[in-house]
Design an enzyme around this catalytic site. Sequence first.
Site, PDB file in Angstrom:
ATOM      1  N   TYR A 185      -7.547 -39.398  -6.527  1.00 15.50           N
ATOM      2  CA  TYR A 185      -6.479 -39.600  -7.495  1.00 15.50           C
ATOM      3  C   TYR A 185      -6.261 -38.304  -8.272  1.00 15.50           C
ATOM      4  O   TYR A 185      -7.198 -37.781  -8.889  1.00 15.50           O
ATOM      5  CB  TYR A 185      -6.840 -40.736  -8.454  1.00 15.50           C
ATOM      6  CG  TYR A 185      -5.788 -40.966  -9.514  1.00 15.50           C
ATOM      7  CD1 TYR A 185      -4.471 -41.246  -9.176  1.00 15.50           C
ATOM      8  CD2 TYR A 185      -6.118 -40.888 -10.864  1.00 15.50           C
ATOM      9  CE1 TYR A 185      -3.503 -41.449 -10.151  1.00 15.50           C
ATOM     10  CE2 TYR A 185      -5.163 -41.099 -11.844  1.00 15.50           C
ATOM     11  CZ  TYR A 185      -3.856 -41.373 -11.477  1.00 15.50           C
ATOM     12  OH  TYR A 185      -2.896 -41.569 -12.441  1.00 15.50           O
ATOM     13  N   HIS A 205       0.546 -40.531 -10.000  1.00 13.91           N
ATOM     14  CA  HIS A 205       1.697 -41.156 -10.653  1.00 13.91           C
ATOM     15  C   HIS A 205       2.618 -40.053 -11.162  1.00 13.91           C
ATOM     16  O   HIS A 205       2.138 -39.057 -11.706  1.00 13.91           O
ATOM     17  CB  HIS A 205       1.263 -42.024 -11.832  1.00 13.91           C
ATOM     18  CG  HIS A 205       0.472 -43.217 -11.418  1.00 13.91           C
ATOM     19  ND1 HIS A 205      -0.905 -43.180 -11.280  1.00 13.91           N
ATOM     20  CD2 HIS A 205       0.850 -44.471 -11.084  1.00 13.91           C
ATOM     21  CE1 HIS A 205      -1.326 -44.370 -10.891  1.00 13.91           C
ATOM     22  NE2 HIS A 205      -0.294 -45.170 -10.762  1.00 13.91           N
ATOM     23  N   ALA A 237       9.033 -32.635  -9.734  1.00 13.30           N
ATOM     24  CA  ALA A 237       7.665 -32.947  -9.300  1.00 13.30           C
ATOM     25  C   ALA A 237       7.685 -33.759  -8.010  1.00 13.30           C
ATOM     26  O   ALA A 237       6.895 -33.503  -7.092  1.00 13.30           O
ATOM     27  CB  ALA A 237       6.917 -33.704 -10.390  1.00 13.30           C
ATOM     28  N   ILE A 238       8.597 -34.718  -7.913  1.00 11.51           N
ATOM     29  CA  ILE A 238       8.688 -35.553  -6.707  1.00 11.51           C
ATOM     30  C   ILE A 238       9.002 -34.679  -5.493  1.00 11.51           C
ATOM     31  O   ILE A 238       8.350 -34.794  -4.451  1.00 11.51           O
ATOM     32  CB  ILE A 238       9.731 -36.676  -6.909  1.00 11.51           C
ATOM     33  CG1 ILE A 238       9.231 -37.650  -7.988  1.00 11.51           C
ATOM     34  CG2 ILE A 238      10.012 -37.400  -5.594  1.00 11.51           C
ATOM     35  CD1 ILE A 238      10.306 -38.566  -8.554  1.00 11.51           C
ATOM     36  N   PHE A 291       8.444 -31.473  -5.192  1.00  9.09           N
ATOM     37  CA  PHE A 291       7.289 -30.610  -4.967  1.00  9.09           C
ATOM     38  C   PHE A 291       6.251 -31.312  -4.090  1.00  9.09           C
ATOM     39  O   PHE A 291       5.791 -30.770  -3.096  1.00  9.09           O
ATOM     40  CB  PHE A 291       6.678 -30.202  -6.318  1.00  9.09           C
ATOM     41  CG  PHE A 291       5.374 -29.458  -6.199  1.00  9.09           C
ATOM     42  CD1 PHE A 291       5.343 -28.133  -5.817  1.00  9.09           C
ATOM     43  CD2 PHE A 291       4.165 -30.097  -6.471  1.00  9.09           C
ATOM     44  CE1 PHE A 291       4.134 -27.450  -5.694  1.00  9.09           C
ATOM     45  CE2 PHE A 291       2.958 -29.423  -6.360  1.00  9.09           C
ATOM     46  CZ  PHE A 291       2.947 -28.093  -5.966  1.00  9.09           C
ATOM     47  N   TYR A 292       5.893 -32.542  -4.449  1.00  8.23           N
ATOM     48  CA  TYR A 292       4.873 -33.264  -3.685  1.00  8.23           C
ATOM     49  C   TYR A 292       5.363 -33.649  -2.292  1.00  8.23           C
ATOM     50  O   TYR A 292       4.576 -33.686  -1.348  1.00  8.23           O
ATOM     51  CB  TYR A 292       4.378 -34.488  -4.464  1.00  8.23           C
ATOM     52  CG  TYR A 292       3.487 -34.110  -5.617  1.00  8.23           C
ATOM     53  CD1 TYR A 292       2.190 -33.648  -5.403  1.00  8.23           C
ATOM     54  CD2 TYR A 292       3.938 -34.189  -6.925  1.00  8.23           C
ATOM     55  CE1 TYR A 292       1.373 -33.283  -6.448  1.00  8.23           C
ATOM     56  CE2 TYR A 292       3.121 -33.825  -7.992  1.00  8.23           C
ATOM     57  CZ  TYR A 292       1.842 -33.370  -7.747  1.00  8.23           C
ATOM     58  OH  TYR A 292       1.025 -32.994  -8.777  1.00  8.23           O
ATOM     59  N   LYS A 304       6.983 -31.841  -0.358  1.00 15.09           N
ATOM     60  CA  LYS A 304       6.748 -30.675   0.513  1.00 15.09           C
ATOM     61  C   LYS A 304       5.369 -30.727   1.162  1.00 15.09           C
ATOM     62  O   LYS A 304       5.131 -30.096   2.181  1.00 15.09           O
ATOM     63  CB  LYS A 304       6.886 -29.370  -0.273  1.00 15.09           C
ATOM     64  CG  LYS A 304       8.310 -29.034  -0.655  1.00 15.09           C
ATOM     65  CD  LYS A 304       8.430 -27.612  -1.178  1.00 15.09           C
ATOM     66  CE  LYS A 304       7.761 -27.465  -2.524  1.00 15.09           C
ATOM     67  NZ  LYS A 304       7.982 -26.155  -3.150  1.00 15.09           N
TER      68      LYS A 304
END
Length: 178
Positions: A73, A112, A120-121, A123-124, A126
């Site tokens: 996490y 989260h 951020a969404i 970025f992740y 990728k």
Amino acid sequence: MTRSKIELGDVTQHNIRQLKKLNQVVFPVSYNDKFYKDVLEAGELAKLAYYNDIVVGAVCCRIDLSENSRRLYIMTLGCLKQYRRLGIGTKMVEHILNYVQADGNFDSIFLHVQVNNASAIEFYKKFSFEIVETKEHYYKRIEPADAHVLQKTLRPCNGLPNSAKSDSTADASSESSN
């Protein structure tokens, strides 16, 4: 022009205040003393990010053993605004990916993200993270209060590669989603 240097360093008793200050600036939520106590014991799962020897970011994770799986996490991963898009976040994610790969026993990585945090969404995504759930009223004192759960699946919960799943496992998972 000299090349910029990005490095990760341990979180220690001597620099924990820098992590606290960084988190206060980067995140819209505050973290309690227990969070920082746990971070001090996290070893490789908590790192400060340095840009030319200046603390500009941090990543803090913990091992989650819920839902009959072993997951990592990401509690926090952030960088000061003026240092974004320089490869610092990528360096922190790569550290986490290398950690779980070296360990070899994680089913997934998850975190989260506030639903309105489009950067951020993206970025992740990728790094092959996907939105797997949206939790309403996840955050207590910020708006919007909803959070997406982003997850990167490393292996199915039964520990077998997707192609090796037995028919009974596939049947059980389809039954649980009905």
